[in-house]
Motif scaffolding. Structure first.
Motif, PDB file in Angstrom:
ATOM      1  N   HIS B 100       0.871  -1.187   0.000  1.00  0.00           N
ATOM      2  CA  HIS B 100       0.000   0.000   0.000  1.00  0.00           C
ATOM      3  C   HIS B 100       0.901   1.228   0.000  1.00  0.00           C
ATOM      4  N   GLY B 101       1.013   1.872  -1.143  1.00  0.00           N
ATOM      5  CA  GLY B 101       1.918   3.015  -1.267  1.00  0.00           C
ATOM      6  C   GLY B 101       3.253   2.607  -1.880  1.00  0.00           C
ATOM      7  N   GLY B 102       3.600   1.349  -1.722  1.00  0.00           N
ATOM      8  CA  GLY B 102       4.903   0.886  -2.179  1.00  0.00           C
ATOM      9  C   GLY B 102       5.043   0.816  -3.695  1.00  0.00           C
ATOM     10  N   ALA B 103       3.909   0.843  -4.394  1.00  0.00           N
ATOM     11  CA  ALA B 103       3.983   0.739  -5.852  1.00  0.00           C
ATOM     12  C   ALA B 103       4.730   1.926  -6.459  1.00  0.00           C
ATOM     13  N   VAL B 104       4.663   3.083  -5.808  1.00  0.00           N
ATOM     14  CA  VAL B 104       5.373   4.249  -6.336  1.00  0.00           C
ATOM     15  C   VAL B 104       6.875   3.968  -6.371  1.00  0.00           C
ATOM     16  N   GLU B 105       7.385   3.490  -5.239  1.00  0.00           N
ATOM     17  CA  GLU B 105       8.816   3.202  -5.172  1.00  0.00           C
ATOM     18  C   GLU B 105       9.202   2.116  -6.182  1.00  0.00           C
ATOM     19  N   ASP B 106       8.421   1.053  -6.224  1.00  0.00           N
ATOM     20  CA  ASP B 106       8.735  -0.043  -7.150  1.00  0.00           C
ATOM     21  C   ASP B 106       8.661   0.432  -8.600  1.00  0.00           C
ATOM     22  N   CYS B 107       7.676   1.259  -8.906  1.00  0.00           N
ATOM     23  CA  CYS B 107       7.531   1.748 -10.275  1.00  0.00           C
ATOM     24  C   CYS B 107       8.683   2.684 -10.631  1.00  0.00           C
ATOM     25  N   MET B 108       9.126   3.500  -9.644  1.00  0.00           N
ATOM     26  CA  MET B 108      10.282   4.375  -9.924  1.00  0.00           C
ATOM     27  C   MET B 108      11.516   3.544 -10.287  1.00  0.00           C
ATOM     28  N   LYS B 109      11.691   2.434  -9.585  1.00  0.00           N
ATOM     29  CA  LYS B 109      12.845   1.575  -9.882  1.00  0.00           C
ATOM     30  C   LYS B 109      12.702   0.936 -11.262  1.00  0.00           C
ATOM     31  N   LEU B 110      11.488   0.532 -11.588  1.00  0.00           N
ATOM     32  CA  LEU B 110      11.226  -0.058 -12.899  1.00  0.00           C
ATOM     33  C   LEU B 110      11.516   0.964 -13.998  1.00  0.00           C
ATOM     34  N   LEU B 111      10.972   2.167 -13.830  1.00  0.00           N
ATOM     35  CA  LEU B 111      11.147   3.187 -14.866  1.00  0.00           C
ATOM     36  C   LEU B 111      12.613   3.627 -14.968  1.00  0.00           C
ATOM     37  N   ALA B 112      13.329   3.537 -13.850  1.00  0.00           N
ATOM     38  CA  ALA B 112      14.752   3.893 -13.886  1.00  0.00           C
ATOM     39  C   ALA B 112      15.509   2.945 -14.812  1.00  0.00           C
ATOM     40  N   ARG B 113      15.084   1.682 -14.786  1.00  0.00           N
ATOM     41  CA  ARG B 113      15.713   0.721 -15.707  1.00  0.00           C
ATOM     42  C   ARG B 113      15.382   1.107 -17.154  1.00  0.00           C
ATOM     43  N   GLY B 114      14.144   1.522 -17.385  1.00  0.00           N
ATOM     44  CA  GLY B 114      13.767   1.951 -18.729  1.00  0.00           C
ATOM     45  C   GLY B 114      14.518   3.203 -19.150  1.00  0.00           C
ATOM     46  N   ALA B 115      14.630   4.165 -18.216  1.00  0.00           N
ATOM     47  CA  ALA B 115      15.303   5.419 -18.544  1.00  0.00           C
ATOM     48  C   ALA B 115      16.786   5.172 -18.836  1.00  0.00           C
ATOM     49  N   ALA B 116      17.350   4.179 -18.160  1.00  0.00           N
ATOM     50  CA  ALA B 116      18.763   3.853 -18.428  1.00  0.00           C
ATOM     51  C   ALA B 116      18.918   3.341 -19.865  1.00  0.00           C
ATOM     52  N   ARG B 117      17.942   2.565 -20.303  1.00  0.00           N
ATOM     53  CA  ARG B 117      17.964   2.099 -21.701  1.00  0.00           C
ATOM     54  C   ARG B 117      17.855   3.287 -22.662  1.00  0.00           C
ATOM     55  N   VAL B 118      16.971   4.208 -22.331  1.00  0.00           N
ATOM     56  CA  VAL B 118      16.808   5.385 -23.193  1.00  0.00           C
ATOM     57  C   VAL B 118      18.120   6.175 -23.248  1.00  0.00           C
TER      58      VAL B 118
END
Lengths: 259, 259, 259, 259
Positions: B100-118
């Motif tokens: 509950h609330g943790g999805a923000v942190e997990d999603c930030m980590k996920l998107l960071a992996r995507g942004a690194a690819r970009v």
């Protein structure tokens, strides 16, 4: 109807439509300030422009006060043991009590007695005299007046000025200023501290004393997050934190005017 | 120098002068928004005007979501036992965790992996494809996408629009939008939920994933205070709180445009 | 049947009949020790006489450790702000994390890997060698071994002796002792500390690593209550608590044998 | 001497020697019960054999009461959001307040007034009559008497019997029994509930009312650990927990006599 049905008037949530006090949250976003939204969620109506700005100033006033407050120490102490962020913030909230943060609530109750006198026809000065005598007779200290460090708290001064500009000052502020004036005239300079100024303004805005600690915790949570972040970045785990051994090594004094 | 000396760069406190990140707090009051001050205390610098407005929108987006979130239930449950306000708020913070609330942190980590690819030359679409495949292969759900109730969360839509207006959208937002588009094209409509939108915007603003829960707790504290206040005003102590038996009885839908 | 029905196997409550794991609570009272009851509520069965005595020894071992542990500081820090007793105890629990108290859980997981080797045919000595090499290769410290102050923790020694007397020592204790012996032989005296001894005994008793912090919090709550009580009796509110400035002024050393 | 020196009389910690109230912890382990150690850490002396057994019975009496108490709901609610064990236990402690657990403290204060009358020469019956009249005149309910479910709480009955056997019953127990007898005779059967029985016994043992909640939190922590453990093993994360939809599916009734 379920026999245990109950109701809430704060928010309504339906598919793709979240409303707070009747307004769509997505409509509020970007159009009202967070201070406006805080006022809305607590009071049911959006504040006027100046009042919303005053609420934001109240929150800004409490955002941080260095490493010495016991709640900030509690937050850092939790962080150094490896507590997750939410537990650090909870530890901070648990340290906001009668002796730390509680002066706002106590001062609101004191000023409410003064404002009641004003409503009955007393002048703010007469109400202030009565409060000072009553508290002295009861052997109590006046909550919201005097500070171990700040003899003329710039936050108090600024907050009262903003309340004046906003047309939000009424009996509570008047009584608070009268108490401070009489204490100074009596050779006991116990100036209105930031707790007292916040108390006077919150009370004139119509907030209940029981919510006072909430404003402080809300605003200071931002500071606490910064302290957790700094603790994890700069310090080793499980250190003994001595507040008296802390120094400031941040940015030099600067002013908004130079922006 | 004491052997246990340590330093903080957040605030300096001297007699009658409290500065946050170099600025006098009384100068900030009434001149910057609370969102600006939150950004300042966490990042060290004041944000640009549009960025500050975006931070306030982020906070407004999270201010309340009715009585069903487990943290709000925790707050009300504490209140009904007679807990003081600060303990109720602490109980709320303690219920903001991984699920509950943790999805923000997990999603930030996920998107960071995507942004690194970009950053390495991939297009946002290619990065999104890679993320979807990697998470599918690992048997993980995509944090920040899909919602049990909101199929097109108006808060997400609004937040991304504001981020675009503020010129704050960058790789994280682009990847998030690409993920949502590909999921929809693939017949699996898992739209970007509010956690995902907040994650994308916070990440593009440069905040660390570890602070994500802090933003949520900060904003929601305002809602929790309202729930404590309402619980004490409207309900009897020691009641059994059944969320599913709650109804909304507040103000009817209204719009800012009519103000 | 309600669609949200769920079940608990811990206690049944009916008019004038409260049962824990099938036993009437009033029948247990005065007939089993608190350690027996703790084992019962967690495991579902009463322990044998010696095992119950071992659980009580585990709890006694953790009951207090003076004023320096960060959780005890958290408790006193909350108390000095005027927090009620329950909030002080919550603040203490929130300070029991990875770096403080967490070694028990980490050591239980470490020893479980060793015990798995023993179950596969390794000798405890061979399992210990493997663990030491693996942790060294991974650059990790061995949780449960070494202490900044106690080079030969009398609590560890006593606990292992009691576990032996109770016939409760098995692979986890054997591996723990083998690790300590090999570290000492290798010129790196990192004796089994109290966290490590508790970990070995809890693991051999069949408790899950995830409960380890719970035992510590349960036992230490008694000590924390004593610290809150002493803080309120002996100290002024809102003091700055410096652990390093604390001295002991209690009863002189004494022994049970003289009773 | 440091100007901020302070002292604690609870524990002394030196290399390889930890003493609580003068006794070596390793000597206490296995030789005294946890109840003895709780008494020692709080009172400074070991209790007599019967008193120690009484303290253990007090703790056993409070170890669990099924899934309905609000503190247990708070614990499970935190667990379902993914909170770590220590945060779940903190959430439980925060839900022990005036309306839940607080009756012990209030009843201790009530009985103290009765015991003061007895000390001044009143009979327990006369003191009881006075208390009942005073509370009725003040429009207050008698804390510690009556229960929504248990009309003859077996825990109360057993605790008073054990206190009698231990020779620990004095004025507080006598007044409590007299109050219950007079209420029953007056046609208002409000039997001494478990809070009231614990209050009477704790008071006759000489504990301060301010510690009452601590005993409850200490004992119930064991039950809360069991509930966290069961929640994680048997339930999915983020469920809506409805206490009224809970059933018991544990072991069938059994008795110690059959062991």
């Amino acid at each position: 109807m379920a026999d245990n049905q109950w109701a809430s008037a704060i928010s309504s949530v339906a598919a793709n439509e979240i409303r707070v006090r009747g307004y769509r949250l997505d409509e509020l976003m970007g159009r009202v300030s967070f201070g406006d939204a805080v006022y809305l969620v607590l009071r049911g109506e959006l504040p006027g422009r100046e009042t919303g700005r005053l609420v934001e100033a109240l929150l800004v006033a409490s955002i941080d006060h260095g490493v010495t407050p016991p709640s900030t120490l509690a937050v850092r102490n939790a962080a150094t043991t490896g507590a997750p962020l939410n537990a650090c913030l909870a530890a901070g909230a648990l340290a906001v009590n009668r002796h730390h943060g509680g002066a706002v609530e106590d001062c609101m109750k004191l000023l409410a007695r003064g404002a009641a006198r004003v409503a009955s026809g007393d002048s703010p000065a007469a109400a202030a005299t009565a409060l000072i005598m009553e508290e002295k007779a009861a052997g109590r200290r006046l909550p919201g007046f005097g500070h171990r460090l700040h003899t003329d708290d710039p936050r108090s001064r600024r907050l009262l000025a903003l309340a004046g500009e906003a047309g939000a000052s009424a009996a509570h502020v008047a009584v608070a200023e009268a108490v401070a004036a009489q204490l100074a005239a009596g050779g006991k300079p116990l100036p209105l501290n930031v707790d007292g100024a916040i108390a006077a303004v919150l009370a004139d805005l119509g907030f209940a004393p029981g919510l006072a600690n909430g404003f402080f915790i809300l605003a200071r949570t931002a500071g606490w997050i910064a302290h957790v972040s700094e603790e994890l970045e700069r310090e080793k785990p499980m250190r003994t934190i001595d507040q008296r051994a802390a120094v400031y090594d941040g940015l030099a004094p600067r002013t908004l005017l130079a922006r």
